[in-house]
Design a protein around this motif. Structure first.
Motif, PDB file in Angstrom:
ATOM      1  N   ALA A   1       0.804  -1.220   0.000  1.00  0.00           N
ATOM      2  CA  ALA A   1       0.000   0.000   0.000  1.00  0.00           C
ATOM      3  C   ALA A   1       0.839   1.273   0.000  1.00  0.00           C
ATOM      4  O   ALA A   1       0.318   2.358  -0.212  1.00  0.00           O
ATOM      5  N   ILE A   2       2.134   1.145   0.221  1.00  0.00           N
ATOM      6  CA  ILE A   2       2.999   2.322   0.267  1.00  0.00           C
ATOM      7  C   ILE A   2       3.167   2.888  -1.138  1.00  0.00           C
ATOM      8  O   ILE A   2       3.507   2.180  -2.074  1.00  0.00           O
ATOM      9  N   ASN A   3       2.921   4.186  -1.259  1.00  0.00           N
ATOM     10  CA  ASN A   3       3.113   4.868  -2.537  1.00  0.00           C
ATOM     11  C   ASN A   3       4.541   5.387  -2.530  1.00  0.00           C
ATOM     12  O   ASN A   3       4.834   6.445  -1.984  1.00  0.00           O
TER      13      ASN A   3
ATOM     14  N   SER B   1       6.311   6.659  -4.842  1.00  0.00           N
ATOM     15  CA  SER B   1       6.597   7.851  -5.645  1.00  0.00           C
ATOM     16  C   SER B   1       6.155   9.123  -4.946  1.00  0.00           C
ATOM     17  O   SER B   1       6.507  10.210  -5.364  1.00  0.00           O
ATOM     18  N   TYR B   2       5.396   9.019  -3.869  1.00  0.00           N
ATOM     19  CA  TYR B   2       4.878  10.205  -3.179  1.00  0.00           C
ATOM     20  C   TYR B   2       6.012  10.975  -2.506  1.00  0.00           C
ATOM     21  O   TYR B   2       6.729  10.449  -1.668  1.00  0.00           O
ATOM     22  N   GLY B   3       6.197  12.209  -2.903  1.00  0.00           N
ATOM     23  CA  GLY B   3       7.143  13.097  -2.248  1.00  0.00           C
ATOM     24  C   GLY B   3       8.603  12.797  -2.517  1.00  0.00           C
ATOM     25  O   GLY B   3       9.463  13.427  -1.934  1.00  0.00           O
ATOM     26  N   MET B   4       8.904  11.866  -3.393  1.00  0.00           N
ATOM     27  CA  MET B   4      10.294  11.532  -3.661  1.00  0.00           C
ATOM     28  C   MET B   4      10.708  12.154  -4.993  1.00  0.00           C
ATOM     29  O   MET B   4       9.993  12.088  -5.972  1.00  0.00           O
ATOM     30  N   ARG B   5      11.885  12.733  -4.989  1.00  0.00           N
ATOM     31  CA  ARG B   5      12.412  13.296  -6.218  1.00  0.00           C
ATOM     32  C   ARG B   5      13.801  12.700  -6.427  1.00  0.00           C
ATOM     33  O   ARG B   5      14.637  12.695  -5.526  1.00  0.00           O
ATOM     34  N   PHE B   6      14.008  12.213  -7.612  1.00  0.00           N
ATOM     35  CA  PHE B   6      15.307  11.622  -7.932  1.00  0.00           C
ATOM     36  C   PHE B   6      16.022  12.524  -8.931  1.00  0.00           C
ATOM     37  O   PHE B   6      15.416  13.056  -9.850  1.00  0.00           O
ATOM     38  N   ALA B   7      17.304  12.669  -8.779  1.00  0.00           N
ATOM     39  CA  ALA B   7      18.079  13.543  -9.683  1.00  0.00           C
ATOM     40  C   ALA B   7      18.393  12.851 -10.973  1.00  0.00           C
ATOM     41  O   ALA B   7      18.405  11.720 -11.153  1.00  0.00           O
TER      42      ALA B   7
END
Length: 80
Positions: A70-72, A74-80
């Protein structure tokens, strides 16, 4: 009280593994599974400290897998 509840389990035909303690554990686990807070469980079990609730909580492998699924990620994560 504990022996009385255990005798009720025996009278119902439930053998070893069923006791007042197992009933409390099931009650606490189901409350948590239904999204009630640990503080609510603490109060309903009559414990004065939150860390006394942990021994009553049983989490199945299915619940663990569902929680991770159930963990999203992609929420709040930004990858360089």
């Amino acid at each position: 009280m504990q022996s009385y509840v255990t005798s009720l389990y025996r009278a119902a035909g439930l053998g070893a593994g069923y006791s007042s303690h197992s009933g409390r554990r099931t009650f606490a686990s189901r409350l948590v599974a239904q999204s009630h807070t640990l503080e609510t469980v603490q109060i309903l079990l009559g414990h004065s400290h939150l860390d006394h609730v942990a021994p009553y909580l049983d989490v199945s492998q299915r619940e663990l897998h569902e929680a991770v699924a159930a963990i999203n990620l992609s929420y709040g994560m930004r990858f360089a």
